[in-house]
Design a protein around this motif. Structure first.
Motif, PDB file in Angstrom:
ATOM      1  N   ASN A 218       0.832  -1.213   0.000  1.00 25.95           N
ATOM      2  CA  ASN A 218       0.000   0.000   0.000  1.00 25.95           C
ATOM      3  C   ASN A 218       0.865   1.260   0.000  1.00 25.95           C
ATOM      4  O   ASN A 218       0.560   2.243  -0.681  1.00 25.95           O
ATOM      5  CB  ASN A 218      -0.919   0.000   1.217  1.00 25.95           C
ATOM      6  CG  ASN A 218      -1.979  -1.084   1.156  1.00 25.95           C
ATOM      7  OD1 ASN A 218      -2.350  -1.533   0.066  1.00 25.95           O
ATOM      8  ND2 ASN A 218      -2.454  -1.529   2.302  1.00 25.95           N
ATOM      9  N   ARG A 219       1.968   1.203   0.747  1.00 25.29           N
ATOM     10  CA  ARG A 219       2.875   2.352   0.783  1.00 25.29           C
ATOM     11  C   ARG A 219       3.509   2.582  -0.582  1.00 25.29           C
ATOM     12  O   ARG A 219       3.639   3.716  -1.045  1.00 25.29           O
ATOM     13  CB  ARG A 219       3.953   2.121   1.841  1.00 25.29           C
ATOM     14  CG  ARG A 219       4.843   3.336   2.093  1.00 25.29           C
ATOM     15  CD  ARG A 219       5.951   2.995   3.076  1.00 25.29           C
ATOM     16  NE  ARG A 219       5.422   2.625   4.370  1.00 25.29           N
ATOM     17  CZ  ARG A 219       5.787   1.539   5.043  1.00 25.29           C
ATOM     18  NH1 ARG A 219       6.672   0.719   4.529  1.00 25.29           N
ATOM     19  NH2 ARG A 219       5.275   1.283   6.220  1.00 25.29           N
ATOM     20  N   ASP A 220       3.904   1.483  -1.251  1.00 27.66           N
ATOM     21  CA  ASP A 220       4.510   1.603  -2.572  1.00 27.66           C
ATOM     22  C   ASP A 220       3.509   2.188  -3.567  1.00 27.66           C
ATOM     23  O   ASP A 220       3.870   3.013  -4.420  1.00 27.66           O
ATOM     24  CB  ASP A 220       4.982   0.227  -3.045  1.00 27.66           C
ATOM     25  CG  ASP A 220       5.784   0.295  -4.328  1.00 27.66           C
ATOM     26  OD1 ASP A 220       6.925   0.775  -4.297  1.00 27.66           O
ATOM     27  OD2 ASP A 220       5.251  -0.125  -5.384  1.00 27.66           O
ATOM     28  N   LEU A 221       2.241   1.779  -3.457  1.00 29.50           N
ATOM     29  CA  LEU A 221       1.207   2.329  -4.334  1.00 29.50           C
ATOM     30  C   LEU A 221       1.025   3.821  -4.087  1.00 29.50           C
ATOM     31  O   LEU A 221       0.875   4.606  -5.037  1.00 29.50           O
ATOM     32  CB  LEU A 221      -0.110   1.583  -4.103  1.00 29.50           C
ATOM     33  CG  LEU A 221      -1.311   2.049  -4.924  1.00 29.50           C
ATOM     34  CD1 LEU A 221      -1.033   1.898  -6.423  1.00 29.50           C
ATOM     35  CD2 LEU A 221      -2.571   1.267  -4.533  1.00 29.50           C
ATOM     36  N   THR A 222       1.079   4.216  -2.815  1.00 28.47           N
ATOM     37  CA  THR A 222       0.958   5.636  -2.487  1.00 28.47           C
ATOM     38  C   THR A 222       2.116   6.429  -3.078  1.00 28.47           C
ATOM     39  O   THR A 222       1.925   7.522  -3.637  1.00 28.47           O
ATOM     40  CB  THR A 222       0.917   5.824  -0.959  1.00 28.47           C
ATOM     41  OG1 THR A 222      -0.203   5.117  -0.423  1.00 28.47           O
ATOM     42  CG2 THR A 222       0.817   7.299  -0.597  1.00 28.47           C
ATOM     43  N   TYR A 223       3.329   5.878  -2.970  1.00 24.41           N
ATOM     44  CA  TYR A 223       4.490   6.552  -3.552  1.00 24.41           C
ATOM     45  C   TYR A 223       4.336   6.693  -5.062  1.00 24.41           C
ATOM     46  O   TYR A 223       4.650   7.748  -5.636  1.00 24.41           O
ATOM     47  CB  TYR A 223       5.764   5.768  -3.242  1.00 24.41           C
ATOM     48  CG  TYR A 223       6.223   5.860  -1.793  1.00 24.41           C
ATOM     49  CD1 TYR A 223       6.063   7.023  -1.061  1.00 24.41           C
ATOM     50  CD2 TYR A 223       6.854   4.780  -1.173  1.00 24.41           C
ATOM     51  CE1 TYR A 223       6.490   7.111   0.254  1.00 24.41           C
ATOM     52  CE2 TYR A 223       7.286   4.863   0.146  1.00 24.41           C
ATOM     53  CZ  TYR A 223       7.103   6.016   0.857  1.00 24.41           C
ATOM     54  OH  TYR A 223       7.531   6.105   2.150  1.00 24.41           O
ATOM     55  N   SER A 224       3.862   5.636  -5.710  1.00 26.65           N
ATOM     56  CA  SER A 224       3.697   5.685  -7.162  1.00 26.65           C
ATOM     57  C   SER A 224       2.666   6.732  -7.564  1.00 26.65           C
ATOM     58  O   SER A 224       2.852   7.472  -8.545  1.00 26.65           O
ATOM     59  CB  SER A 224       3.272   4.301  -7.688  1.00 26.65           C
ATOM     60  OG  SER A 224       4.282   3.335  -7.451  1.00 26.65           O
ATOM     61  N   GLN A 225       1.581   6.805  -6.805  1.00 26.39           N
ATOM     62  CA  GLN A 225       0.556   7.798  -7.099  1.00 26.39           C
ATOM     63  C   GLN A 225       1.091   9.218  -6.884  1.00 26.39           C
ATOM     64  O   GLN A 225       0.788  10.124  -7.667  1.00 26.39           O
ATOM     65  CB  GLN A 225      -0.668   7.553  -6.225  1.00 26.39           C
ATOM     66  CG  GLN A 225      -1.431   6.276  -6.585  1.00 26.39           C
ATOM     67  CD  GLN A 225      -2.555   5.975  -5.600  1.00 26.39           C
ATOM     68  OE1 GLN A 225      -2.558   6.467  -4.472  1.00 26.39           O
ATOM     69  NE2 GLN A 225      -3.504   5.155  -6.026  1.00 26.39           N
ATOM     70  N   THR A 226       1.887   9.383  -5.828  1.00 26.68           N
ATOM     71  CA  THR A 226       2.468  10.709  -5.564  1.00 26.68           C
ATOM     72  C   THR A 226       3.420  11.110  -6.685  1.00 26.68           C
ATOM     73  O   THR A 226       3.388  12.257  -7.167  1.00 26.68           O
ATOM     74  CB  THR A 226       3.216  10.705  -4.230  1.00 26.68           C
ATOM     75  OG1 THR A 226       2.317  10.318  -3.183  1.00 26.68           O
ATOM     76  CG2 THR A 226       3.793  12.080  -3.925  1.00 26.68           C
ATOM     77  N   LEU A 227       4.266  10.169  -7.121  1.00 28.15           N
ATOM     78  CA  LEU A 227       5.175  10.443  -8.230  1.00 28.15           C
ATOM     79  C   LEU A 227       4.412  10.777  -9.498  1.00 28.15           C
ATOM     80  O   LEU A 227       4.789  11.684 -10.263  1.00 28.15           O
ATOM     81  CB  LEU A 227       6.087   9.236  -8.478  1.00 28.15           C
ATOM     82  CG  LEU A 227       7.359   9.146  -7.640  1.00 28.15           C
ATOM     83  CD1 LEU A 227       8.091   7.854  -7.961  1.00 28.15           C
ATOM     84  CD2 LEU A 227       8.265  10.334  -7.891  1.00 28.15           C
ATOM     85  N   SER A 228       3.339  10.043  -9.716  1.00 28.79           N
ATOM     86  CA  SER A 228       2.530  10.296 -10.907  1.00 28.79           C
ATOM     87  C   SER A 228       1.972  11.715 -10.893  1.00 28.79           C
ATOM     88  O   SER A 228       1.976  12.416 -11.909  1.00 28.79           O
ATOM     89  CB  SER A 228       1.394   9.276 -10.993  1.00 28.79           C
ATOM     90  OG  SER A 228       0.541   9.551 -12.078  1.00 28.79           O
ATOM     91  N   GLY A 229       1.492  12.146  -9.703  1.00 26.45           N
ATOM     92  CA  GLY A 229       0.947  13.491  -9.616  1.00 26.45           C
ATOM     93  C   GLY A 229       2.003  14.565  -9.805  1.00 26.45           C
ATOM     94  O   GLY A 229       1.697  15.670 -10.263  1.00 26.45           O
ATOM     95  N   ILE A 230       3.256  14.259  -9.461  1.00 25.44           N
ATOM     96  CA  ILE A 230       4.323  15.258  -9.566  1.00 25.44           C
ATOM     97  C   ILE A 230       4.873  15.346 -10.982  1.00 25.44           C
ATOM     98  O   ILE A 230       5.054  16.445 -11.528  1.00 25.44           O
ATOM     99  CB  ILE A 230       5.462  14.931  -8.580  1.00 25.44           C
ATOM    100  CG1 ILE A 230       4.972  15.067  -7.140  1.00 25.44           C
ATOM    101  CG2 ILE A 230       6.669  15.830  -8.821  1.00 25.44           C
ATOM    102  CD1 ILE A 230       5.977  14.597  -6.104  1.00 25.44           C
ATOM    103  N   GLN A 231       5.162  14.216 -11.610  1.00 25.19           N
ATOM    104  CA  GLN A 231       5.947  14.253 -12.846  1.00 25.19           C
ATOM    105  C   GLN A 231       5.258  13.651 -14.066  1.00 25.19           C
ATOM    106  O   GLN A 231       5.814  13.736 -15.165  1.00 25.19           O
ATOM    107  CB  GLN A 231       7.286  13.529 -12.623  1.00 25.19           C
ATOM    108  CG  GLN A 231       7.140  12.055 -12.277  1.00 25.19           C
ATOM    109  CD  GLN A 231       8.497  11.414 -11.962  1.00 25.19           C
ATOM    110  OE1 GLN A 231       9.479  12.102 -11.740  1.00 25.19           O
ATOM    111  NE2 GLN A 231       8.534  10.087 -11.963  1.00 25.19           N
TER     112      GLN A 231
END
Length: 408
Positions: free
Chosen positions: A358-371
């Motif tokens: 779940n944490r990895d998914l959150t990181y991926s979503q955050t990265l997606s929103g940034i870049q």
């Protein structure tokens, strides 16, 4: 103001180069799917993306550590299940050895069978993970933790634990050392009663029960000593061996008659047979009464191989078997406790895997929103840059024709 032709050419060329550079940048964004290609595109976003990427990489390392811990704990769990089976087989053999109708040769055969179980237990204690790392060696996992010397298993590992960082704030032992598994008992193991091999009488003891753990003497080592009084009648006294100066715990010697029920220090057991003057029985907390499974089993093997010629020999055999039965019952409880601990850790790893995913998914979503690139916006800008480049090229062609040389 006079504008030189060279200036017009330089400005036109610079304008086309700028437009081509902007168009190329948009093309690269469309090709990679990212809005941030260099830190200069968005310094704040690039910094945030770097931090999230590093956190995601660390989270991935936790996942790798959990996988390693699961493999190690799985191997230990398999070994412990085999240890449980061997220990239960030892208990069965101990019960069979207590059959009073057996001959010396029958007991010798049982001793040979127990020796085979001893070797199985020693092999399991020296189990490895398939890569040359021993499961029960503690931090000294490169060498076999147990050696066989003069019939007893010697532990040469250490009591350390190999810890793996399986999550942000969780370090987990990837195994248990050999002392925890093969040379320990649980805190609730109670008392073990032992006979003295030098006893000359035929007194033997029965099952030991805990009646009052709150007793002030509970946890002390005690000794029952038999002696004949002036009239030749057998008596016994009980001494506290844990006291700085061993002293009796009951007032005066007590008369002995078979069977005798002895209850002291919150522990009770029965004694039957005919003790001789000076015979002793020792009561010790299980943690002090010999917790080494190999040494305990070797004692039984050696006793079974001795001829049983007198009542004293039979009493010694009965006492050794009774002690060993209690010791291996305690050892089995300890191995079951360790096995339960292994299962709990594996269950925790599964829960941590879910959290990590779940944490990895959150990181991926955050990265997606940034870049991640907004394709609709990028395509619109692409066509705008393309149109601007075409306009710059056409205007340059027209400016190129504004000179007097074409009229010569």
């Amino acid at each position: 103001m006079r504008v030189a032709s060279s200036t017009l050419y330089q400005q036109g060329l610079a304008s086309m180069n700028n437009q081509q550079g902007s168009l190329l940048h948009i093309q690269q964004q469309l090709g990679t799917g990212r809005s941030i290609l260099t830190p200069s595109d968005d310094p704040v976003g690039a910094t945030r993306a770097l931090g999230v990427t590093q956190a995601q990489a660390v989270n991935g390392q936790y996942a790798t550590s959990r996988k390693q811990a699961n493999i190690a704990l799985g191997a230990e769990e398999n070994a412990l299940q085999s240890v449980i089976t061997v220990t239960q087989n030892v208990q069965t053999q101990l019960v069979q050895s207590g059959n009073g109708t057996m001959s010396d040769s029958d007991r010798a055969s049982l001793a040979t069978s127990l020796e085979g179980l001893y070797n199985q237990l020693l092999g399991l204690a020296n189990s490895d993970d398939g890569n040359g790392q021993y499961l029960f060696g503690g931090t000294r996992s490169g060498n076999a933790p147990f050696t066989q010397s003069t019939g007893a298993g010697n532990y040469i590992g250490d009591t350390g634990q190999q810890l793996l960082q399986v999550d942000v704030a969780r370090q987990m032992p990837a195994g248990n050392n050999g002392r925890e598994v093969f040379m320990s008992v649980t805190g609730a193991a109670g008392y073990v009663v032992k006979g003295n091999s030098a006893n000359t009488g035929s007194a033997s003891f029965g099952t030991v029960s805990t009646t009052d753990p709150s007793n002030a003497l509970y946890g002390h080592s005690l000794q029952v000593t038999f002696q004949a009084n002036g009239a030749g009648q057998m008596e016994y006294s009980i001494t506290d061996l844990s006291a700085p100066a061993p002293a009796p715990v009951v007032a005066g010697p007590l008369a002995y008659s078979s069977p005798a029920h002895i209850e002291v220090a919150g522990v009770s057991f029965n004694v039957s047979g005919e003790p001789k003057n000076g015979d002793t029985l020792t009561m010790q907390p299980a943690s002090e009464a010999g917790t080494d499974m190999f040494a305990n089993l070797q004692t039984v093997i050696d006793t079974l191989r001795q001829p049983n010629l007198t009542k004293s020999d039979q009493a010694n055999l009965n006492n050794v078997l009774a002690t060993a039965s209690r010791q291996f019952s305690n050892s089995l409880d300890n191995v079951l406790t360790v096995s339960s601990s292994v299962g709990s850790r594996m269950q925790e790893l599964d829960a941590l895997d879910d959290v990590g995913s779940n944490r990895d998914l959150t990181y991926s979503q955050t990265l997606s929103g940034i870049q991640d690139l907004d394709y609709a916006k990028a395509i619109t800008e692409y066509y705008q840059r393309q149109t601007a480049l075409q306009g710059a090229q056409q205007s340059f062609m027209q400016i190129q024709g504004m000179n007097l040389f074409k009229y010569l």
